[in-house]
Design an enzyme around this catalytic site. Structure first.
Site, PDB file in Angstrom:
ATOM      1  N   GLY A 143       0.804  -1.213   0.000  1.00  0.00           N
ATOM      2  CA  GLY A 143       0.000   0.000   0.000  1.00  0.00           C
ATOM      3  C   GLY A 143       0.841   1.269   0.000  1.00  0.00           C
ATOM      4  O   GLY A 143       0.413   2.310  -0.513  1.00  0.00           O
ATOM      5  N   ASP A 161      -6.931   0.100   6.533  1.00  0.00           N
ATOM      6  CA  ASP A 161      -7.417  -1.043   7.315  1.00  0.00           C
ATOM      7  C   ASP A 161      -6.250  -2.030   7.453  1.00  0.00           C
ATOM      8  O   ASP A 161      -6.257  -3.117   6.885  1.00  0.00           O
ATOM      9  CB  ASP A 161      -8.600  -1.678   6.566  1.00  0.00           C
ATOM     10  CG  ASP A 161      -9.262  -2.774   7.370  1.00  0.00           C
ATOM     11  OD1 ASP A 161      -8.812  -3.061   8.489  1.00  0.00           O
ATOM     12  OD2 ASP A 161     -10.226  -3.366   6.850  1.00  0.00           O
TER      13      ASP A 161
HETATM   14  N1  SAM Z   1      -9.114  -5.389  11.430  1.00  0.00           N
HETATM   15  C1  SAM Z   1      -7.768  -5.716  11.460  1.00  0.00           C
HETATM   16  C2  SAM Z   1      -7.016  -5.328  12.688  1.00  0.00           C
HETATM   17  O1  SAM Z   1      -6.640  -4.181  12.872  1.00  0.00           O
HETATM   18  O2  SAM Z   1      -6.780  -6.201  13.492  1.00  0.00           O
HETATM   19  C3  SAM Z   1      -7.013  -5.411  10.218  1.00  0.00           C
HETATM   20  C4  SAM Z   1      -7.617  -6.135   9.093  1.00  0.00           C
HETATM   21  S1  SAM Z   1      -6.788  -6.576   7.685  1.00  0.00           S
HETATM   22  C5  SAM Z   1      -6.676  -8.305   7.848  1.00  0.00           C
HETATM   23  C6  SAM Z   1      -5.131  -6.009   7.772  1.00  0.00           C
HETATM   24  C7  SAM Z   1      -4.388  -6.326   6.477  1.00  0.00           C
HETATM   25  O3  SAM Z   1      -3.392  -5.351   6.224  1.00  0.00           O
HETATM   26  C8  SAM Z   1      -3.653  -7.673   6.491  1.00  0.00           C
HETATM   27  O4  SAM Z   1      -4.326  -8.579   5.672  1.00  0.00           O
HETATM   28  C9  SAM Z   1      -2.249  -7.351   5.982  1.00  0.00           C
HETATM   29  O5  SAM Z   1      -1.759  -8.295   5.056  1.00  0.00           O
HETATM   30  C10 SAM Z   1      -2.483  -5.984   5.334  1.00  0.00           C
HETATM   31  N2  SAM Z   1      -1.272  -5.178   5.223  1.00  0.00           N
HETATM   32  C11 SAM Z   1      -0.268  -5.037   6.131  1.00  0.00           C
HETATM   33  N3  SAM Z   1       0.686  -4.225   5.637  1.00  0.00           N
HETATM   34  C12 SAM Z   1       0.276  -3.845   4.402  1.00  0.00           C
HETATM   35  C13 SAM Z   1       0.851  -3.006   3.399  1.00  0.00           C
HETATM   36  N4  SAM Z   1       2.038  -2.409   3.581  1.00  0.00           N
HETATM   37  N5  SAM Z   1       0.156  -2.828   2.244  1.00  0.00           N
HETATM   38  C14 SAM Z   1      -1.051  -3.428   2.048  1.00  0.00           C
HETATM   39  N6  SAM Z   1      -1.619  -4.245   2.957  1.00  0.00           N
HETATM   40  C15 SAM Z   1      -0.978  -4.439   4.123  1.00  0.00           C
END
Ligand code: SAM
Length: 288
Positions: A143, A161
């Site tokens: 991201g 998120d």
């Molecule tokens: N509701 C959740 C919480 O705070 O516990 C977060 C939900 S969601 C599953 C978070 C997502 O962010 C994960 O699937 C993870 O792979 C993604 N994520 C982490 N770093 C990221 C990045 N640099 N770019 C895109 N996605 C990312």
């Protein structure tokens, strides 16, 4: 009373405080290049999953988090049409946005495709929307880089998120990332991002770090809270940052209610209430 197997998942919220779930079923575990993913089942909370040992969501209380990451912004600017979700691999945020018929495009940038695929298998409640709504466009990349390469003013709303600021999401808590969010939002743009929680020290310091940076970039930078039983201290916060719109002064209750969405946590009365912070949280933020 049911007999319980003595298998537990525990998450530490501080060195000497933890929350434990009895595991009725251990569904799946795998290690990706980004993180360790595990899916389990608990009788009270239903299916839940963890990333690197931190709980992401449970079937039972995910509605709180997903209502609150989406609807306060949608009720402040009900004309939002183009949305960027960073992270959100479980699909819960996309599911809530997809209920707004007038939204035209939802770009979801998730670094780890396995989170999406496993949620589609084990958590259809949140993830099944991802291949059903043609307005949702999935990008499996970082991201941070996506935001850097996006065009100026492209989005009305950005939802960060993400996981907590360890591992792949560290970059999503930086000044650079928030500056790019500011640049790629249009003049009425809103950014909602993780503000962690204020009670335990480790989470509190992340709240301060995130808010410090956002306050320097966005003219309007507020914080709002919600009660979520499975996150540290049971109370969690998002940041509401924007270039122009104030979530209280510009709250468009009538327009939002005209959409007729049924929500289980968010409602128009709660909209104002969630921005009213407890004194100790206010003091933390005012000291920044
Ligand atoms: N509701 C959740 C919480 O705070 O516990 C977060 C939900 S969601 C599953 C978070 C997502 O962010 C994960 O699937 C993870 O792979 C993604 N994520 C982490 N770093 C990221 C990045 N640099 N770019 C895109 N996605 C990312």
């Amino acid at each position: 009373m049911l007999a319980r197997k003595d298998l537990w998942y525990s998450e530490y919220h501080s060195n000497d405080v933890k929350l434990s779930f009895n595991i009725a079923e251990y569904l799946h575990e795998e290690e990706t290049p980004f993180q360790k993913i595990a899916f389990m089942k608990n009788e009270t909370f239903g299916t839940f999953f963890t990333l690197d040992g931190y709980i992401m969501l449970t079937e039972k209380d995910e509605f709180v988090y997903h209502d609150m990451i989406t609807h306060p912004a949608m009720a402040t600017n009900p004309d939002i049409k183009n949305v960027l979700i960073i992270g959100g691999g479980d699909g819960g945020s996309a599911r809530e946005l997809s209920r707004y018929k007038h939204i035209e495009r939802i770009d979801m940038v998730e670094i780890d495709e396995r989170v999406v695929r496993l949620c589609q298998k084990f958590l259809p409640q949140t993830a099944e929307v991802l291949d059903k709504d043609p307005r949702i466009h999935l990008y499996f990349e970082d991201g941070l880089a996506f935001a850097k390469n996006a065009k100026d003013g492209e989005y009305d709303l950005i939802l960060v998120d993400s996981t907590d600021p360890i591992g792949p999401s560290e970059g999503l808590f930086t000044y650079d990332f928030y500056s790019n969010c500011f640049r790629i939002l249009n003049e009425k743009g809103i950014l909602i991002n993780q503000h962690e929680s204020a009670f335990f020290e480790d989470f509190r310091s992340e709240m301060i770090r995130a808010h410090q940076k956002i306050k320097k970039i966005f003219p309007i930078a507020k914080v709002y809270g919600f009660n979520t039983p499975t996150y540290a201290s049971g109370y969690w916060y998002f940041g509401f940052a924007s270039k122009k719109l104030d979530p209280i002064k510009d709250h468009d209750k009538e327009k939002w209610e005209s959409f007729g969405l049924k929500t289980k946590y968010y409602n128009s009365d709660l909209h104002g209430g969630c921005f009213a912070l407890p004194t100790y949280v206010r003091q933390i933020l005012e000291a920044i």
